[in-house]
Design an enzyme around this catalytic site. Structure first.
Site, PDB file in Angstrom:
ATOM      1  N   ASP A  83       0.867  -1.175   0.000  1.00  0.00           N
ATOM      2  CA  ASP A  83       0.000   0.000   0.000  1.00  0.00           C
ATOM      3  C   ASP A  83       0.911   1.233   0.000  1.00  0.00           C
ATOM      4  O   ASP A  83       2.133   1.101   0.141  1.00  0.00           O
ATOM      5  CB  ASP A  83      -0.860  -0.061   1.267  1.00  0.00           C
ATOM      6  CG  ASP A  83      -2.049   0.890   1.233  1.00  0.00           C
ATOM      7  OD1 ASP A  83      -2.268   1.536   0.206  1.00  0.00           O
ATOM      8  OD2 ASP A  83      -2.756   0.965   2.259  1.00  0.00           O
ATOM      9  N   GLU A 140       2.706   5.154  -3.799  1.00  0.00           N
ATOM     10  CA  GLU A 140       2.680   6.172  -4.880  1.00  0.00           C
ATOM     11  C   GLU A 140       3.988   6.938  -4.983  1.00  0.00           C
ATOM     12  O   GLU A 140       4.318   7.329  -6.104  1.00  0.00           O
ATOM     13  CB  GLU A 140       1.505   7.127  -4.624  1.00  0.00           C
ATOM     14  CG  GLU A 140       0.149   6.479  -4.764  1.00  0.00           C
ATOM     15  CD  GLU A 140      -0.206   5.530  -3.606  1.00  0.00           C
ATOM     16  OE1 GLU A 140       0.311   5.750  -2.503  1.00  0.00           O
ATOM     17  OE2 GLU A 140      -0.977   4.600  -3.825  1.00  0.00           O
ATOM     18  N   ASP A 151      -8.978   3.801  -1.923  1.00  0.00           N
ATOM     19  CA  ASP A 151      -9.890   4.082  -0.820  1.00  0.00           C
ATOM     20  C   ASP A 151     -11.204   4.690  -1.298  1.00  0.00           C
ATOM     21  O   ASP A 151     -11.408   5.893  -1.246  1.00  0.00           O
ATOM     22  CB  ASP A 151      -9.198   4.999   0.190  1.00  0.00           C
ATOM     23  CG  ASP A 151      -7.939   4.346   0.741  1.00  0.00           C
ATOM     24  OD1 ASP A 151      -7.789   3.112   0.571  1.00  0.00           O
ATOM     25  OD2 ASP A 151      -7.094   5.052   1.316  1.00  0.00           O
TER      26      ASP A 151
END
Ligand SMILES: *[C@@H]1O[C@H](CO)[C@@H](O)[C@H](O)[C@H]1NC(C)=O
Length: 984
Positions: A560, A563, A637
């Protein structure tokens, strides 16, 4: 509407209502994305400059692009055309030399690369304190591309010479042609003599060349400087230089040691009305235009991987991943471009309608799609695909960037996740309750709370006391555990992982070249730099069982925040002037960061065990072109709202046609609490996500399917069982994706590329090549859906064989307990009908074949099977069958699709020898079978006497709009063998 009396309430009521409304909103945190945290085009210097450039070009009559190919520099050999393009700057006083390479690939794809020539030493003076490399970043291909680069042997210069043009024939049979115009520099790509893709037609090519920084005598910068600069910009006559050497956003300043260096180009698709692709955006499949106007966007689509909190729907805003691959589609033709650049990228899309000529009667209204691609740095590097089919595009793109990794079979079953299962006892309890309620699931997930104080590779000793025992309980039902591991490493004492990261110098650096420190879940953190091969090697070691203690062969990983998400960084990510391995700036590689980290995790999982290697499973949130080779993605999300359920379908379809089909959205919605109806509908839709996981935020109420209560739990269980029943079809669809690049779930245009009415349809999907057409319910209170049928085949309701036929929309009942799923005539669908606790327990279960006859009475289908775990399928250890029902001979047969049976293949066949087809259902069975009671079965390889047998068959009348059907009970034929069932 007419105003009703209820609206004319006394004044004081209004006052109270307003007061209450105000009060409520003081206490309820505002939902929704914080726009102010993310740049708009005009807050991103290079985007603003290039949009201004485009506006100037459009406003200038007879605008000429300042780029021209120097014909004396031209050469062509071995499928590669080389030349220099000259950019005229400073009113003709200076020419910048840009080496051009057009590579014609054997696959029929063309690649255009424009670089900038290195100048004499000292020509470009970088800021003295800069450690950044000064060449244009040219390594994106090294990470993203894995093949398809053989140059064409047949490509040849045209012998028809035309002054000012160079023409190259390429592609199969020389059907493609690149027409390169020298001045201004333009390229037209033709197929069969017709232009499908045009470069620089609008003259928006813009390579911001390197230049020396001219230190203007400037007053010391003071507070409020930004406003003043804004004024100066307004005054400036020429180019907007205000963001060349530095720019600020949200209190962060990006020092730009190399100055302006954007690359931009306009790409036109003449005659194309639809473009798809360039994920990830929360938008429709057919992309809207971006230059304003009714219902359109005002901002370009942005690709800059970012952790966007509570992202909004119907928006061109950037999200977590980036695939700069776009395809244009019209009847009879699909073409596309892949813009290989890993820096921040913006894409404008417009669709001007050409004015119909009143003199030429009957001329169709003609639409072009014009796109404008703008990247902050790096090379201009574009691949051009000329189709002509959507299948050609996904295959050719996959040859370049890789096909989907064939997952283990558990990975395509159901995943149960939550932030967080709080203890090992909690995990075991959830596991037991799934069993108690007879709900199938394969994988349970742990979010960040399992760690000791957010230190990855540790377990919280108070809450996860005995992870080994937990894994063992899961393994009893062949279940797995996925644990989260993120790229931020807690910067703290007494944590060997951070000590090694620092000591071995494997972290991302700041602009000064010192270790970069930022803020994420653990507080102060540092980020592993997987552009460094040594970092990947080190990372591998951390996953060994004796290093990450408490993990087992049934532990898998979830990446997760890659980015990368940095809570205190600009736009919640890293400063662009951070430095990576090789001294490349973060600016150059930003969109690749997530891929390289995900890859390191994949490599680590590959190597954690000696002996037989099992296929890794690693989920990622950030991605780039090529991430499909590594694992699955999810759409981040989302919110527990109907609109997010609805948006998930086009987003996942778009992932599929963009080469990364192993995709899913959080079932139930991440933020917020779904109503039971929404949760139920979301499961009924989620069973069609290639990656199928329920997940929820830490502040939400528990929502495991068994908690929903009657009738919801039962309905959700039925949905899950449907997914499990169809796993053989899903697995075969994954195999197709892994070998041809075809999407796993497919939009209408991909399956029916000539059906113009269906090009924009993005709320229904086909599973693999099975003609299974699903239309999830995505609206509250809905009790029927309109399914769009693109052809005149019969479509049968999956459950009761009701027939729907005819081009257009058909209304299908969909009360809560009903999942709208149709079977298109002409397919044979493999299933496994025995409900089990997990997919692993179904390994040796028998098969049911559903033969769905088309209007001519024929049907086809395939089945791919392997051990579902190892890489032995690469050595031939698999079963691949074609089933075929011939309506003329009334016979169903199974034949081998395997080229050559290997030793590994033989061994695998032996393990499957007892696995049989236990049932054949013929949907649309002919009336002439009405009195038939048996069929003749012949199987290859058995003793002469046993080869032929008769088996019971029963025919059923459908009645009331339903198809007739027949069942052959237990023909006892091996799933891996050749056989035939004669119905006449
Ligand atoms: C993945 O890791 C392997 C092994 O270290 C390396 O060779 C390869 O370049 C990496 N690829 C990507 C996309 O990071």
């Amino acid at each position: 509407m007419t105003p009703s009396k209820a609206w004319s309430a006394p004044r004081w009521t209004t006052v109270v209502v307003v007061l209450l409304a105000t009060l409520c909103c003081l206490f309820v945190p505002a939902l929704g994305v914080k726009h102010e945290n993310f740049k708009k085009c005009d807050q991103s210097g290079f985007c603003k400059r290039n949009r201004q450039f485009a506006d100037k070009a459009a406003a200038t009559t007879s605008w000429t692009s300042p780029y021209a190919l120097d014909p004396t520099s031209l050469s062509f050999s071995d499928g590669i055309l080389s030349a220099v393009v000259l950019k005229t700057v400073k009113d003709g006083q200076e020419k910048v030399r840009l080496p051009l390479k057009v590579t014609f690939l054997e696959s029929g794809v063309a690649r255009v690369t424009l670089d900038e020539e290195k100048r004499q030493k000292g020509d470009i003076v970088l800021r003295h304190d800069s450690k950044a490399r000064k060449e244009r970043y040219n390594e994106a291909g090294a990470w993203a591309l894995v093949g398809g680069l053989e140059t064409s042997k047949g490509a040849a210069l045209s012998d028809k010479v035309e002054e000012g043009f160079t023409k190259v024939f390429y592609g199969k049979g020389g059907k493609h042609q690149a027409i390169i115009r020298h001045a201004p520099f333009e390229i037209d790509f033709q197929r069969d003599g017709e232009t499908h893709v045009k470069f620089n037609q609008r003259g928006l090519l813009n390579i911001e060349h390197w230049r020396q920084k001219v230190e203007k005598p400037q007053e010391e910068k003071k507070e409020g400087e930004e406003a003043k600069e804004e004024e100066k910009k307004e005054e400036a006559q020429g180019e907007d230089e205000s963001t060349w050497w530095e720019e600020s956003f949200g209190g962060n300043t990006d020092s730009k040691p190399r100055g302006p260096e954007a690359v931009a180009l306009d790409i036109t698709f003449p005659g194309y009305e639809h473009v798809f692709g360039i994920p990830e955006h929360a938008t429709r499949l057919s992309l809207k235009t971006t230059r304003g106007g009714d219902g359109n966007y005002k901002e370009p689509y942005r690709l800059y991987n970012a952790d966007v909190f509570e992202y909004e729907l119907d928006s061109p805003m950037t999200l977590y991943g980036a695939i700069p691959f776009m395809q244009a589609h019209r009847k009879g033709s699909t073409v596309g471009v892949f813009w290989l650049n890993a820096a921040e990228t913006w894409i404008d899309v417009v669709k001007p309608k050409s004015i119909p000529n009143p003199l030429s009667l009957g001329v169709l209204r003609h639409t072009d799609t014009q796109t404008h691609w703008i990247s902050e740095s790096g090379l201009l590097d574009v691949f051009v695909f000329l189709g002509p089919t959507p299948q050609d595009l996904t295959r050719q793109y996959g040859e370049l960037t890789g096909f989907t990794a064939m997952p283990q079979s558990f990975a395509i079953a159901y995943h149960q996740c939550r932030w967080n299962y709080v203890t090992d006892e909690d995990v075991k309890d959830v596991d037991r309750r799934f069993d108690k309620f007879k709900i199938p699931y394969d994988v349970i997930w742990l979010d960040i709370e399992y760690t000791q104080e957010k230190k990855y590779f540790t377990w919280d000793p108070l809450t996860f006391v005995n992870p080994t025992k937990m894994h063992k309980q899961l393994d009893k039902s062949e279940r797995k555990l996925v644990a989260i591991i993120d790229p931020h490493i807690k910067n703290t004492d007494n944590y060997p992982v951070i000590d090694e990261l620092k000591k071995k110098d494997l972290a991302v650096k700041n602009k000064e070249g010192n270790l970069y420190e930022g803020w994420c879940w653990p507080g102060s953190s540092m980020w592993i730099d997987c552009f460094n091969p040594a970092a990947i090697n080190w990372w591998k070691g951390l996953f060994k069982y004796d290093s990450f203690k408490g993990t087992a062969p049934n532990t898998f990983i979830w990446n997760d925040m890659n980015e990368p998400s940095v809570f205190n960084g600009p736009e919640t990510t890293m400063p662009k002037d951070n430095l990576h391995f090789g001294n490349w700036e973060h600016r150059d590689v930003h969109n690749l960061y997530g891929l390289t980290f995900h890859n390191a995790t994949y490599q680590a999982l590959l190597e954690r065990k000696k002996g037989t290697i099992r296929r890794p499973f690693a989920l990622t949130r950030a991605f780039y072109a090529g991430s499909q080779r590594i694992g699955a993605m999810w759409t981040g999300d989302n919110l527990a709202e109907w609109s997010h359920l609805e948006a998930s379908i086009p987003m996942i379809l778009n992932q599929g046609i963009s080469g990364f089909p192993f995709a899913g959205a959080d079932v139930g919605g991440f933020f917020g609490n779904p109503s039971k109806e929404l949760l139920t509908r979301w499961y009924q839709a989620g069973i069609y996500y290639p990656f199928f996981r329920g997940h929820a935020h830490i502040d939400t109420r528990r929502r495991e399917p068994y908690l929903a209560g009657a009738p919801y739990t039962e309905i959700i269980t039925q949905a899950l069982r449907l997914r499990y029943q169809l796993l053989p079809a899903w697995y075969t669809a994954f195999h197709e994706a892994a070998t041809t690049g075809a999407p796993i779930v497919r939009p209408n245009f991909y399956v029916h590329p000539d059906d113009e009415k269906g090009f924009a349809v993005d709320d229904q999907l086909y599973i693999g090549s099975y003609g299974l057409l699903a239309k999830p319910v995505t609206k509250e209170g809905q009790s029927s859906v309109d399914v769009y049928l693109a052809d005149d085949q019969p479509y049968y309701d999956y459950f009761d064989y009701t027939v729907y036929q005819g081009h257009g929309h058909h209304n299908i009942p969909a009360p809560l307990e009903k999942i709208p799923l149709l079977m298109q005539g002409g397919h044979i669908i493999p299933r496994r009908d025995r409900p089990r606790r997990s997919s692993g327990l179904m390994k040796y279960d028998p098969f049911t074949l559903v033969v769905v006859l088309d209007k001519d009475g024929n049907a086809q289908g395939t089945l791919y099977l392997d051990d579902g775990e190892t890489f032995e399928y690469e050595q031939g250890a698999y079963i691949h069958r074609r089933f075929s029902f011939d309506g003329k001979r009334n016979s169903l047969s199974s034949s081998n699709l395997v080229d050559r049976v290997t030793v590994k293949g033989e061994n695998y066949l032996k393990t499957m020898a007892k696995v049989r087809v236990e049932k054949v259902i013929i949907v649309g069975a002919p009336k002439s079978w009405r009195n038939k009671k048996e069929v003749v079965v012949m199987e290859e390889g058995k003793k002469e006497s046993a080869r032929k047998k008769t088996v019971e068959m029963e025919w059923f009348e459908g009645g009331k709009g339903r198809a007739d059907w027949a069942v052959v009970r237990d023909p006892k034929v091996g799933v891996g063998r050749g056989w035939r069932i004669d119905f006449d």
